[in-house]
Every structure is written in C-alpha cells, then in structure tokens.
Design an enzyme around this catalytic site. Structure first.
Site, mmCIF file in Angstrom:
data_model
loop_
_atom_site.group_PDB
_atom_site.id
_atom_site.type_symbol
_atom_site.label_atom_id
_atom_site.label_comp_id
_atom_site.label_asym_id
_atom_site.label_seq_id
_atom_site.Cartn_x
_atom_site.Cartn_y
_atom_site.Cartn_z
ATOM 1 N N LEU A 159 47.737 41.153 36.332
ATOM 2 C CA LEU A 159 47.440 41.168 37.869
ATOM 3 C C LEU A 159 47.656 39.960 38.380
ATOM 4 O O LEU A 159 47.981 39.802 39.355
ATOM 5 C CB LEU A 159 45.787 41.594 37.871
ATOM 6 C CG LEU A 159 45.587 43.079 37.463
ATOM 7 C CD1 LEU A 159 44.022 43.326 37.873
ATOM 8 C CD2 LEU A 159 46.183 43.983 38.462
ATOM 9 N N ASP A 215 43.047 25.678 31.174
ATOM 10 C CA ASP A 215 42.166 26.788 30.355
ATOM 11 C C ASP A 215 40.807 26.492 31.292
ATOM 12 O O ASP A 215 40.256 25.396 31.346
ATOM 13 C CB ASP A 215 41.806 25.936 28.999
ATOM 14 C CG ASP A 215 40.778 26.610 28.274
ATOM 15 O OD1 ASP A 215 40.096 27.664 28.620
ATOM 16 O OD2 ASP A 215 40.614 26.280 27.142
ATOM 17 N N ASN A 242 40.877 35.119 38.493
ATOM 18 C CA ASN A 242 41.507 36.276 37.859
ATOM 19 C C ASN A 242 41.391 36.279 36.352
ATOM 20 O O ASN A 242 41.827 37.412 35.721
ATOM 21 C CB ASN A 242 43.106 36.406 38.271
ATOM 22 C CG ASN A 242 43.759 37.800 37.511
ATOM 23 O OD1 ASN A 242 43.566 38.686 37.576
ATOM 24 N ND2 ASN A 242 44.696 37.024 36.906
ATOM 25 N N SER A 270 36.768 41.261 39.102
ATOM 26 C CA SER A 270 35.615 41.815 38.186
ATOM 27 C C SER A 270 36.486 42.901 37.598
ATOM 28 O O SER A 270 37.443 42.935 37.180
ATOM 29 C CB SER A 270 34.354 42.315 39.145
ATOM 30 O OG SER A 270 33.424 42.856 38.218
ATOM 31 N N TYR A 299 32.100 42.776 27.233
ATOM 32 C CA TYR A 299 32.719 42.879 28.145
ATOM 33 C C TYR A 299 32.035 43.027 29.646
ATOM 34 O O TYR A 299 32.281 42.258 30.597
ATOM 35 C CB TYR A 299 33.972 43.564 28.267
ATOM 36 C CG TYR A 299 35.088 43.647 29.345
ATOM 37 C CD1 TYR A 299 35.918 42.569 29.587
ATOM 38 C CD2 TYR A 299 35.103 44.592 30.206
ATOM 39 C CE1 TYR A 299 36.814 42.417 30.741
ATOM 40 C CE2 TYR A 299 35.987 44.502 31.363
ATOM 41 C CZ TYR A 299 36.966 43.422 31.493
ATOM 42 O OH TYR A 299 37.674 43.402 32.631
ATOM 43 N N LYS A 305 31.048 40.477 33.086
ATOM 44 C CA LYS A 305 31.552 40.988 34.654
ATOM 45 C C LYS A 305 30.246 41.204 35.460
ATOM 46 O O LYS A 305 30.118 40.880 36.452
ATOM 47 C CB LYS A 305 32.384 42.069 34.578
ATOM 48 C CG LYS A 305 33.764 42.093 33.836
ATOM 49 C CD LYS A 305 34.390 40.990 34.488
ATOM 50 C CE LYS A 305 35.976 40.819 34.112
ATOM 51 N NZ LYS A 305 36.562 39.830 34.878
#
Length: 286
Positions: free
Chosen positions: A21, A63, A90, A141, A155, A159
C-alpha cells in the site's frame, strides 16, 4: 537546500513506502504532481521510482521503531521540500497466533512497529505541522481494528491501540489546523501475508486452527489491487472536510456495520445493569 514552499504540488511523508500500500500511495501522489519523502527500511526498491520522478522523491532509510531516527527523518523531509502537507503512517507488520501462544518478545515486536512506530511518526509530524499551522496525518489502520478475530488478536491489539491514540491526537491537533484521519483497509494484495510472523503453535489449538484453514479455503479471494486504496486516499486528502475514519472496501464496510449493530444490541439488552452500576455520591471522607 530546501525547495521553495511555492513549488508545485503537495509534500508527502510516507512510511513503508517501498512496497504494498505504501508504494501505491507514493506512486499515486507522484502521478498527481506531488512530492514524496518515501521512508522504508530498504530503499533499494525505490530507485526506479526516484529515477522516474526525478527531483520529486526523497528516499529515506528508516526503521520507525527508532524514535530518534523518525524525528530526524521528518525534519530531513521538511528541510528538503520546505514543508510537509500529508503524513501517512503506513509501515506495519502482521503476526498471527492464538493469544496464549505469543511470547513476550513476539507480542512486543507486534506493538513496536504498528503502535510505537506510528506513535513516533505522529509525534514528529504533529510538531512540524502545528508549527506551520496546517497538514493532514493519515493513520493506516486495518479491518483488524473493526473487530478482533481468532489468530489475529495481537495484530488487532496493535491497531486498536493506534486508533485510540489517533482519536485523541485528532482532538489535540485540530486547534492548530492539523487534521487526522484513520483509514481502515480490508484485504489488498501486498506482501503483508508473505512477510508475516507466526507464533509457535500449541497442540491444544490444533482443532481450532484446522477449522480456520477450512474457512479460509472456501470461497473466492476478496483481496483487491493496492491502486484502489491509493485512489481512495487521494480522495480523502483532497477533501475539504475529511472524516476521522474511512473504510476501504465493501467487506470491511459491511463488517463495520454488522459489528456496530451487534454491539448496540448487546448494550441495549444490558442497559439496566449498566445504568445501575453508576450512582453519583459525595467524595468519601478521608
């Protein structure tokens, strides 16, 4: 040397810009005539992009878990282009496994990039944007923040944390003319799944894992081209009144409404208990 603020096009700072993305976002911005500070752990994949859009791409090796490096990168981008207009958080990783299966190191690794990395970028960005009195921070997100799911709980935790922080940031940044939006994508064909980590499986969860694999094997693939997400992002940042949240994809859109309805129905069913748990009283005497 900083470029003039009057140079054509907006200035973007995008993390995780070398693939997936992030790469689609960078290409869409550049094709729209904008300039991009493209941050990634490995900038080798950005060489063709830099050559294609000569002078409008600033590759930055970064990083995001290194807070000092993040602040330095944001300042380097602002110094090069004279300002920042859009900051896209992102960069992210995916770790799968049942909650019990995660070691402390694995759990912390998931949070380091998806939450703390995004936090460091947000802090560095808002300091620069509030000083100039404008700008837009976009937090990428996930459908995983709409609802938790078996095997992706860690995960989702990262988020959910990102979204809670971002809601507060939106309120804090608004008086300075800085907008914050949370983008919640569904599935896209990126390297997120091929580069994911998996916790050491426990035998106790073998039947549940088999059921998940059966469910995943059924039906047609629902993932989409990253370019569609990039088109939506351009619409978002081009809006005079961008929303706090934007769902990307019909699947996540339907899920969000289903989850919201279920939660509202449950809250309504337990309203009596909820209201009975609150009764204002004077402060206890010391």
């Amino acid at each position: 040397m900083a470029e003039s603020e009057n140079s054509a096009g907006r200035v973007w700072f995008i993390t995780g810009a070398s693939r997936g993305l992030g790469r689609a976002f960078a290409e869409a911005a550049l094709e729209a005539g904008d300039r991009v500070a493209a941050a990634a752990r490995d900038t080798a994949a950005l060489e063709r992009l830099s050559a294609r859009f000569e002078g409008r791409v600033l590759p930055l090796t970064l990083d995001v878990t290194d807070r000092a490096a993040v602040f330095a990168a944001v300042e380097a981008a602002a110094d090069r282009f004279g300002r920042l207009d859009i900051v896209v958080n992102n960069a992210g990783t995916l770790s799968l496994g049942m909650i019990e299966e995660f070691s402390e190191a694995e759990a912390r690794h998931q949070m380091e990039t998806n939450f703390f990395g995004a936090l460091w970028v947000s802090q560095a960005a808002v300091r620069r944007l509030r000083t100039q009195g404008s700008g837009h921070i976009v937090q990428v997100s996930s459908i995983g923040a709409v609802a938790g799911h078996t095997s992706s709980g860690m995960y989702s935790a990262s988020k959910f944390a990102l979204e809670g922080m971002s809601e507060a940031l939106a309120m804090e940044a608004a008086p300075f003319g800085v907008r914050v939006s949370i983008v919640q994508p569904g599935g896209y064909w990126t390297e997120l799944y091929t580069r994911m980590r998996t916790a050491e499986p426990l035998e106790a969860y073998a039947p549940l894992r088999e059921e998940l694999e059966r469910q995943w094997s059924q039906g047609e693939p629902v993932d989409s081209e990253p370019g569609l997400a990039a088109e939506a992002l351009l619409a978002l940042v081009g809006s005079d009144d961008p929303p706090l949240r934007l769902l990307l994809g019909g699947m996540v859109y339907d899920l969000a409404f289903d989850v919201s309805r279920t939660r509202m129905n449950t809250w309504a069913q337990w309203e009596e208990v909820s209201r009975a748990a609150e009764r204002p009283v004077p402060a206890p005497a010391e």
